[in-house]
Design a protein around this motif. Structure first.
Motif, PDB file in Angstrom:
ATOM      1  N   VAL A  33      27.376  41.637  40.928  1.00 50.44           N
ATOM      2  CA  VAL A  33      28.398  40.912  40.168  1.00 50.44           C
ATOM      3  C   VAL A  33      29.650  41.775  40.015  1.00 50.44           C
ATOM      4  O   VAL A  33      30.520  41.495  39.200  1.00 50.44           O
ATOM      5  CB  VAL A  33      27.863  40.443  38.786  1.00 50.44           C
ATOM      6  N   ARG A  34      29.733  42.814  40.834  1.00 45.18           N
ATOM      7  CA  ARG A  34      30.852  43.763  40.764  1.00 45.18           C
ATOM      8  C   ARG A  34      32.217  43.086  40.907  1.00 45.18           C
ATOM      9  O   ARG A  34      33.194  43.475  40.276  1.00 45.18           O
ATOM     10  CB  ARG A  34      30.715  44.843  41.830  1.00 45.18           C
ATOM     11  N   LEU A  35      32.313  42.066  41.738  1.00 47.68           N
ATOM     12  CA  LEU A  35      33.596  41.387  41.930  1.00 47.68           C
ATOM     13  C   LEU A  35      34.063  40.660  40.673  1.00 47.68           C
ATOM     14  O   LEU A  35      35.228  40.283  40.574  1.00 47.68           O
ATOM     15  CB  LEU A  35      33.499  40.401  43.100  1.00 47.68           C
ATOM     16  N   LEU A  36      33.156  40.493  39.718  1.00 47.05           N
ATOM     17  CA  LEU A  36      33.498  39.793  38.470  1.00 47.05           C
ATOM     18  C   LEU A  36      33.561  40.753  37.286  1.00 47.05           C
ATOM     19  O   LEU A  36      33.507  40.321  36.132  1.00 47.05           O
ATOM     20  CB  LEU A  36      32.462  38.693  38.191  1.00 47.05           C
ATOM     21  N   GLU A  37      33.698  42.047  37.543  1.00 42.97           N
ATOM     22  CA  GLU A  37      33.618  43.024  36.458  1.00 42.97           C
ATOM     23  C   GLU A  37      34.687  42.839  35.376  1.00 42.97           C
ATOM     24  O   GLU A  37      34.483  43.237  34.243  1.00 42.97           O
ATOM     25  CB  GLU A  37      33.618  44.454  36.990  1.00 42.97           C
ATOM     26  N   LYS A  38      35.806  42.181  35.697  1.00 43.80           N
ATOM     27  CA  LYS A  38      36.828  41.926  34.674  1.00 43.80           C
ATOM     28  C   LYS A  38      36.459  40.740  33.783  1.00 43.80           C
ATOM     29  O   LYS A  38      37.018  40.578  32.708  1.00 43.80           O
ATOM     30  CB  LYS A  38      38.189  41.695  35.325  1.00 43.80           C
ATOM     31  N   ASP A  39      35.533  39.915  34.251  1.00 40.51           N
ATOM     32  CA  ASP A  39      35.026  38.773  33.483  1.00 40.51           C
ATOM     33  C   ASP A  39      33.529  38.682  33.730  1.00 40.51           C
ATOM     34  O   ASP A  39      33.027  37.741  34.321  1.00 40.51           O
ATOM     35  CB  ASP A  39      35.733  37.484  33.921  1.00 40.51           C
ATOM     36  N   MET A  40      32.820  39.745  33.299  1.00 44.24           N
ATOM     37  CA  MET A  40      31.404  39.915  33.609  1.00 44.24           C
ATOM     38  C   MET A  40      30.573  38.720  33.123  1.00 44.24           C
ATOM     39  O   MET A  40      30.682  38.313  31.970  1.00 44.24           O
ATOM     40  CB  MET A  40      30.887  41.197  32.954  1.00 44.24           C
ATOM     41  N   PRO A  41      29.777  38.139  34.027  1.00 44.69           N
ATOM     42  CA  PRO A  41      28.912  37.038  33.613  1.00 44.69           C
ATOM     43  C   PRO A  41      27.787  37.530  32.712  1.00 44.69           C
ATOM     44  O   PRO A  41      27.433  38.715  32.729  1.00 44.69           O
ATOM     45  CB  PRO A  41      28.362  36.494  34.934  1.00 44.69           C
TER      46      PRO A  41
END
Length: 90
Positions: A33-41
């Motif tokens: 989920v690294r690509l979503l680290e600014k909006d971590m699921p």
């Protein structure tokens, strides 16, 4: 053919390495989920999964509609689920 398939986050398994367990049509796999680290699921969030990476967060309604649409693709959908089931992040 490679598809982005909706999956529901089951748990964040390794926050330091941005890994989460996701459920895609009953198949559970650890993904990045690294690509979503600014909006971590978080658990129960829906994400769009492509080649072992969560590409975007999506809402449950979008996930439901997308799953219904890709299921109509027949073998392309089945092939993608089988590939997802046999993959793993190393």
């Amino acid at each position: 053919m490679c598809l982005g398939i909706p999956g529901r986050i089951v748990e964040i398994t390794d926050p330091a390495n941005h890994l989460a367990k996701v459920d895609v049509s009953g198949v559970q796999r650890t993904i990045s989920v690294r690509l979503l680290e600014k909006d971590m699921p978080e658990p129960d969030d829906w994400v769009l999964v492509h080649v072992g990476f969560a590409m975007a967060k999506i809402d449950e309604e979008e996930a439901r509609l997308t799953l219904a649409a890709v299921a109509q693709l027949g073998s392309a959908y089945t092939d993608e689920i089988e590939a997802f089931d046999s993959s793993q992040i190393i």
